[in-house]
Design a protein around this motif. Structure first.
Motif, PDB file in Angstrom:
ATOM      1  N   MET A  57       0.836  -1.209   0.000  1.00 13.38           N
ATOM      2  CA  MET A  57       0.000   0.000   0.000  1.00 13.38           C
ATOM      3  C   MET A  57       0.864   1.249   0.000  1.00 13.38           C
ATOM      4  N   GLU A  59      -7.286  -3.311   7.354  1.00 15.00           N
ATOM      5  CA  GLU A  59      -6.495  -4.546   7.382  1.00 15.00           C
ATOM      6  C   GLU A  59      -7.302  -5.836   7.304  1.00 15.00           C
ATOM      7  N   PRO A 111      -9.206  -8.880   5.699  1.00 15.41           N
ATOM      8  CA  PRO A 111      -9.156  -9.448   4.346  1.00 15.41           C
ATOM      9  C   PRO A 111     -10.362  -9.009   3.518  1.00 15.41           C
ATOM     10  N   ILE A 112     -10.105  -8.698   2.255  1.00 15.97           N
ATOM     11  CA  ILE A 112     -11.166  -8.235   1.350  1.00 15.97           C
ATOM     12  C   ILE A 112     -11.421  -9.302   0.287  1.00 15.97           C
ATOM     13  N   LEU A 139     -12.825  -6.033  -5.705  1.00 17.97           N
ATOM     14  CA  LEU A 139     -12.012  -5.679  -4.551  1.00 17.97           C
ATOM     15  C   LEU A 139     -12.235  -4.230  -4.132  1.00 17.97           C
ATOM     16  N   THR A 163     -13.861  -3.240  -0.651  1.00 16.19           N
ATOM     17  CA  THR A 163     -13.057  -2.428   0.268  1.00 16.19           C
ATOM     18  C   THR A 163     -13.852  -1.221   0.732  1.00 16.19           C
ATOM     19  N   GLN A 170      -5.824   0.446  -1.377  1.00 15.00           N
ATOM     20  CA  GLN A 170      -5.935  -0.762  -0.562  1.00 15.00           C
ATOM     21  C   GLN A 170      -6.324  -1.968  -1.411  1.00 15.00           C
ATOM     22  N   ALA A 171      -7.299  -1.764  -2.303  1.00 15.89           N
ATOM     23  CA  ALA A 171      -7.755  -2.867  -3.158  1.00 15.89           C
ATOM     24  C   ALA A 171      -6.676  -3.268  -4.161  1.00 15.89           C
ATOM     25  N   SER A 216      -3.509  -2.990  -3.908  1.00 11.06           N
ATOM     26  CA  SER A 216      -2.360  -3.621  -3.262  1.00 11.06           C
ATOM     27  C   SER A 216      -2.580  -5.109  -3.049  1.00 11.06           C
ATOM     28  N   VAL A 217      -3.826  -5.546  -2.977  1.00  9.04           N
ATOM     29  CA  VAL A 217      -4.116  -6.975  -2.845  1.00  9.04           C
ATOM     30  C   VAL A 217      -3.570  -7.727  -4.054  1.00  9.04           C
ATOM     31  N   GLN A 218      -3.603  -7.056  -5.214  1.00  4.78           N
ATOM     32  CA  GLN A 218      -3.091  -7.659  -6.444  1.00  4.78           C
ATOM     33  C   GLN A 218      -1.668  -7.209  -6.771  1.00  4.78           C
TER      34      GLN A 218
END
Length: 273
Positions: free
Chosen positions: A1, A95, A97-98, A106, A110, A159-160, A162-164
């Motif tokens: 992030m 923080e 999990p999404i 996502l 989020t 935030q979304a 960064s998951v990927q």
């Protein structure tokens, strides 16, 4: 992030208490802020108190009431463990999990995660647009002049993404300005103007960013599109209220008629691909 200032909002330097030798004004303001934020969701808890950085008898009583309400030991002091409970909504929003099978899912999920944790601004030192949620979205900026709707939007996308393992700044620059994102959209040919959106609603997709026009190249409010229903868009947006203000005090799920307003749409598709 990229937007990680929220992490500092989850910590205090030392245990804070009435007449404590290690008392710190900023930490006490954080504690008082969360006591007031708790009161907005639990008005009968008796935790609303002044935000002045002074751990006096009123703050001590508010802490005792918070501890009693949450089944904690009633000490009247706030160590990191107690503060963790106070600031839990912020930690959950950033923080937890999404779920989501793709970036659009996502982003929407989020935004929903933040919404359910009730982000809300405070008035501190006679300044609106203040408090831990605003500082988290605005990278430590706060105060009356710091409208935070774009800070919220970018925090959600960041935030979304960064998951990927993606960097949202490849899509748009880090900014708190609707105008900067609008102009970026024009330059990158990512902005669907309201006239086109009205005639071709298929161009509007969940997780895109809406921008409300003041004039052709001047936008004053933004948020995340979560769904499209005929002439309506469903949104999650910050710094708003029940009237849809661009300078409200909360994150809200709203319904807007995009065919009756000058709403442009910034596509996130290039980040999705």
């Amino acid at each position: 992030m990229q937007k990680t200032f929220y992490q500092k909002e989850l910590l205090i330097k030392a245990t804070q208490q009435r007449k404590g030798l290690n008392n710190n004004k900023k930490d006490i303001e954080k504690i008082q802020s969360w006591l007031n934020l708790f009161a907005t969701q639990n008005p009968n808890a008796g935790t609303a108190t002044g935000i002045d950085g002074d751990f006096g008898p009123a703050t001590e009583k508010a802490v005792l009431n918070f501890q009693k309400f949450n089944g904690l030991s009633q000490t009247g002091t706030v160590d990191q463990k107690v503060f963790d409970v106070l600031a839990a909504p912020l930690k959950k929003a950033f923080e937890d999990p999404i779920p989501g099978n793709n970036l659009r899912d996502l982003i929407v999920n989020t935004a929903k995660s933040h919404l359910k944790n009730h982000p809300f601004e405070l008035v501190i030192n006679n300044q609106s647009n203040s408090g831990p949620w605003v500082r988290s979205y605005m990278d430590n900026h706060e105060g009356t002049d710091w409208f935070w709707c774009m800070g919220f939007v970018q925090a959600i996308i960041d935030q979304a993404a960064s998951v990927q393992g993606k960097n949202f700044k490849t899509l748009m620059p880090l900014t708190y300005s609707c105008d900067t994102v609008g102009v970026t959209g024009i330059q990158k040919k990512l902005l669907t103007r309201f006239q086109t959106a009205r005639t071709n609603p298929a161009l509007i997709k969940p997780a895109d960013v809406f921008l409300i026009q003041k004039t052709t190249n001047d936008w004053f409010h933004t948020g995340i599109v979560t769904a499209v229903h005929g002439d309506l868009i469903e949104t999650i947006e910050g710094n708003t209220n029940s009237d849809g203000s661009h300078n409200g005090n909360a994150v809200m799920n709203r319904i807007r008629n995009y065919k009756q307003s000058k709403i442009d749409f910034f596509s996130i598709e290039s980040l999705v691909v």
